[in-house]
Design an enzyme around this catalytic site. Structure first.
Site, PDB file in Angstrom:
ATOM      1  N   GLU A 138       0.329  -1.178  -0.522  1.00 10.45           N
ATOM      2  CA  GLU A 138       0.113   0.019   0.094  1.00 10.45           C
ATOM      3  C   GLU A 138       1.503   1.401  -0.305  1.00 10.45           C
ATOM      4  O   GLU A 138       1.809   1.476  -0.401  1.00 10.45           O
ATOM      5  CB  GLU A 138      -0.484   0.033   1.095  1.00 10.45           C
ATOM      6  N   HIS A 139      -0.540   2.561  -0.501  1.00 12.17           N
ATOM      7  CA  HIS A 139       0.323   3.981  -0.663  1.00 12.17           C
ATOM      8  C   HIS A 139       1.428   4.183   0.755  1.00 12.17           C
ATOM      9  O   HIS A 139       1.719   3.676   1.822  1.00 12.17           O
ATOM     10  CB  HIS A 139      -0.503   4.965  -0.516  1.00 12.17           C
ATOM     11  N   ASN A 140       3.186   4.818   0.263  1.00 11.77           N
ATOM     12  CA  ASN A 140       3.871   5.429   1.436  1.00 11.77           C
ATOM     13  C   ASN A 140       4.663   4.566   2.100  1.00 11.77           C
ATOM     14  O   ASN A 140       5.541   4.108   3.417  1.00 11.77           O
ATOM     15  CB  ASN A 140       2.765   6.157   2.078  1.00 11.77           C
TER      16      ASN A 140
END
Length: 207
Positions: A138-140
């Site tokens: 997932e993001h980041n």
């Protein structure tokens, strides 16, 4: 389109899985593979080029991918990568044609992203990593160098994973946690807290 030549370093079971991914991407032409001995059967149709000591013969004509698997902490992949790096080898970045990779993600040299994997925005994947089938990052999130994220693992947002880490199949990592260098996360583990360097954890919640 002129295809780029790629040489596999390792001819075992993981190499076979990597070949499927490479062949799904029209970017590459497989020149052959290096290993201590001939391991792939002739039915695969790829030339055996000798041991990894022969790599220097090919550094001006092909890119390389380490195709030895990693179960737990595996210094062998890291050692081979660094040896090739010292002779100025160029490393391939391979992505399956059915992987979903954000244009806002960064993938390091020598990393393979396998079938059905999803890399969301602002993810960073280091060098010489295996992002296996159906992994979700997932993001980041940040993955260090020489890591293996196994089949079906879920890395939630903002997770930081160090170098040389093995994440077992079906594991789930809670958002925002940190996994230290050279850790092993067992198959199916649910990791809800940060893990210090060099630890092995299993279970739900992981301990």
């Amino acid at each position: 389109m002129i295809k780029k030549q790629i040489i596999l370093v390792g001819g075992g079971g993981h190499a076979k899985a990597c070949l499927d991914v490479i062949e799904s991407d029209s970017t590459w032409y497989v020149k052959g593979y290096l290993d201590v001995k001939q391991t792939l059967s002739d039915s695969y149709g790829f030339d055996y080029l000798g041991s990894d000591l022969e790599a220097s013969k090919f550094i001006h004509e092909a890119q390389f991918l380490i195709t030895i698997g990693q179960l737990g902490y595996s210094p062998i992949r890291e050692k081979l990568f660094n040896e090739l790096k010292r002779i100025n080898a160029v490393f391939a970045i391979v992505k399956a044609n059915n992987a979903i990779v954000s244009k806002k993600s960064i993938i390091g040299n020598g990393t393979i992203v396998m079938h059905g994997a999803i890399l969301q925005a602002d993810t960073f994947i280091g060098e010489n990593c295996i992002i296996n089938d159906r992994v979700l990052i997932e993001h980041n999130s940040t993955i260090g160098n020489h890591c293996h994220i196994s089949t079906g693992a879920i890395i939630n947002g903002g997770v930081r994973i160090g170098n040389g880490v093995f994440i077992g199949s079906g594991s789930v990592l809670r958002n925002g946690i940190t996994i230290g260098d050279n850790c092993v996360i067992g198959m199916g583990a649910v990791v809800t807290k940060s893990i210090e360097n060099g630890l092995t954890v299993f279970g739900n919640p992981a301990k």
